[in-house]
Design a protein around this motif. Structure first.
Motif, PDB file in Angstrom:
ATOM      1  N   GLU A 221      -2.057   2.859  -6.558  1.00 23.70           N
ATOM      2  CA  GLU A 221      -2.232   1.896  -5.464  1.00 23.70           C
ATOM      3  C   GLU A 221      -3.663   1.886  -4.975  1.00 23.70           C
ATOM      4  N   GLY A 222      -3.972   0.838  -4.245  1.00 24.41           N
ATOM      5  CA  GLY A 222      -5.316   0.711  -3.692  1.00 24.41           C
ATOM      6  C   GLY A 222      -5.447  -0.584  -2.921  1.00 24.41           C
ATOM      7  N   GLY A 223      -6.675  -0.963  -2.671  1.00 22.73           N
ATOM      8  CA  GLY A 223      -6.949  -2.171  -1.900  1.00 22.73           C
ATOM      9  C   GLY A 223      -7.199  -3.365  -2.798  1.00 22.73           C
TER      10      GLY A 223
ATOM     11  N   GLU B 134      -5.802  -2.373 -10.397  1.00 16.35           N
ATOM     12  CA  GLU B 134      -5.508  -1.019  -9.909  1.00 16.35           C
ATOM     13  C   GLU B 134      -4.823  -0.165 -10.961  1.00 16.35           C
TER      14      GLU B 134
ATOM     15  N   GLY C  93       1.024  -5.628   2.453  1.00 19.93           N
ATOM     16  CA  GLY C  93       1.070  -4.926   1.189  1.00 19.93           C
ATOM     17  C   GLY C  93       1.989  -5.603   0.189  1.00 19.93           C
TER      18      GLY C  93
ATOM     19  N   ASN D  59      -8.637  -5.893   3.264  1.00 22.76           N
ATOM     20  CA  ASN D  59      -8.016  -5.914   1.941  1.00 22.76           C
ATOM     21  C   ASN D  59      -6.505  -5.891   2.107  1.00 22.76           C
ATOM     22  N   ARG D  60      -5.796  -6.216   1.052  1.00 22.03           N
ATOM     23  CA  ARG D  60      -4.344  -6.033   1.010  1.00 22.03           C
ATOM     24  C   ARG D  60      -4.054  -4.662   0.411  1.00 22.03           C
ATOM     25  N   ALA D  61      -2.935  -4.073   0.792  1.00 17.60           N
ATOM     26  CA  ALA D  61      -2.452  -2.852   0.145  1.00 17.60           C
ATOM     27  C   ALA D  61      -1.700  -3.272  -1.118  1.00 17.60           C
TER      28      ALA D  61
ATOM     29  N   PHE E  23      -7.229  -5.094   8.585  1.00 21.49           N
ATOM     30  CA  PHE E  23      -7.654  -4.684   7.255  1.00 21.49           C
ATOM     31  C   PHE E  23      -8.302  -5.850   6.530  1.00 21.49           C
TER      32      PHE E  23
ATOM     33  N   TRP F  15     -14.099  -2.039   5.344  1.00 20.76           N
ATOM     34  CA  TRP F  15     -12.665  -1.988   5.095  1.00 20.76           C
ATOM     35  C   TRP F  15     -11.825  -2.455   6.285  1.00 20.76           C
TER      36      TRP F  15
ATOM     37  N   GLU G 205      -2.109  -5.076   8.319  1.00 18.80           N
ATOM     38  CA  GLU G 205      -2.198  -4.881   6.873  1.00 18.80           C
ATOM     39  C   GLU G 205      -0.935  -5.371   6.170  1.00 18.80           C
TER      40      GLU G 205
END
Length: 186
Positions: free
Chosen positions: A82-84, A98, A127, A49-51, A47, A24, A125
């Motif tokens: 929400e999530g990655g 998501e 988002g 992943n994106r938020a 990060f 992650w 990060e």
């Protein structure tokens, strides 16, 4: 006001050393010279992943929140779904996944309402928050880490009041719901 594209980076990076890495995040410690000329260190959390956040809104102006125990805060929290989002997936595809995964909902209309940086002092990060409308119910498909997840359908105005009185503190939830309230004149 100065044009941001013409501002030169006042920091000098002398070296960097990866201190931690998992699927992650990567944590790197940099030796730097700061804008004032002093030497020091700067830690950065990268990060992988994106938020991604989603505010589902039905025709009656109801929304859905998800509640779960957040390990890092050692507290239970209500927030938007929400999530990655993997970097090889578009933010919209991640938002659609998501929403379905956490709530079982699908939406026919989608609008990106915010692009943000979650904490630009220590992380890179990025988002995205989406408004999802024209809602259809379906089956959720929770991840193992979401086994305690609760889903709550409520009037959007009640969720907004939770933001305004500090009962919802998640940054993407706060920003997204305030944006939707402004867009909808609520």
């Amino acid at each position: 006001m100065q044009n941001p594209e013409k501002i030169k980076n006042p920091w000098t990076t002398l070296s960097g050393e990866e201190k931690y890495d998992n699927k992650w995040i990567t944590v790197t410690e940099y030796q730097v010279i700061n804008p004032g000329g002093g030497e020091g260190i700067y830690g950065k959390v990268h990060f992988k992943n994106r938020a991604i956040g989603v505010i589902p809104l039905d025709k009656d102006l109801n929304t859905w929140l998800v509640g779960q125990f957040r390990y890092t805060l050692n507290e239970w929290h209500w927030e938007i779904p929400e999530g990655g989002g993997p970097l090889d997936q578009t933010p919209l595809e991640a938002a659609q996944r998501e929403l379905l995964e956490e709530t079982g909902l699908k939406a026919r209309r989608w609008k990106q309402i915010i692009r943000l940086h979650t904490s630009n002092s220590v992380t890179d990060e990025e988002g995205f928050v989406f408004l999802a409308e024209d809602i259809e119910a379906g089956e959720s498909n929770l991840e193992e880490t979401e086994a305690d997840l609760k889903v709550w359908k409520l009037p959007f105005k009640d969720a907004l009041q939770m933001v305004l009185n500090g009962k919802i503190t998640d940054s993407m939830s706060v920003m997204g719901m305030l944006m939707v309230a402004r867009m909808k004149g609520l």
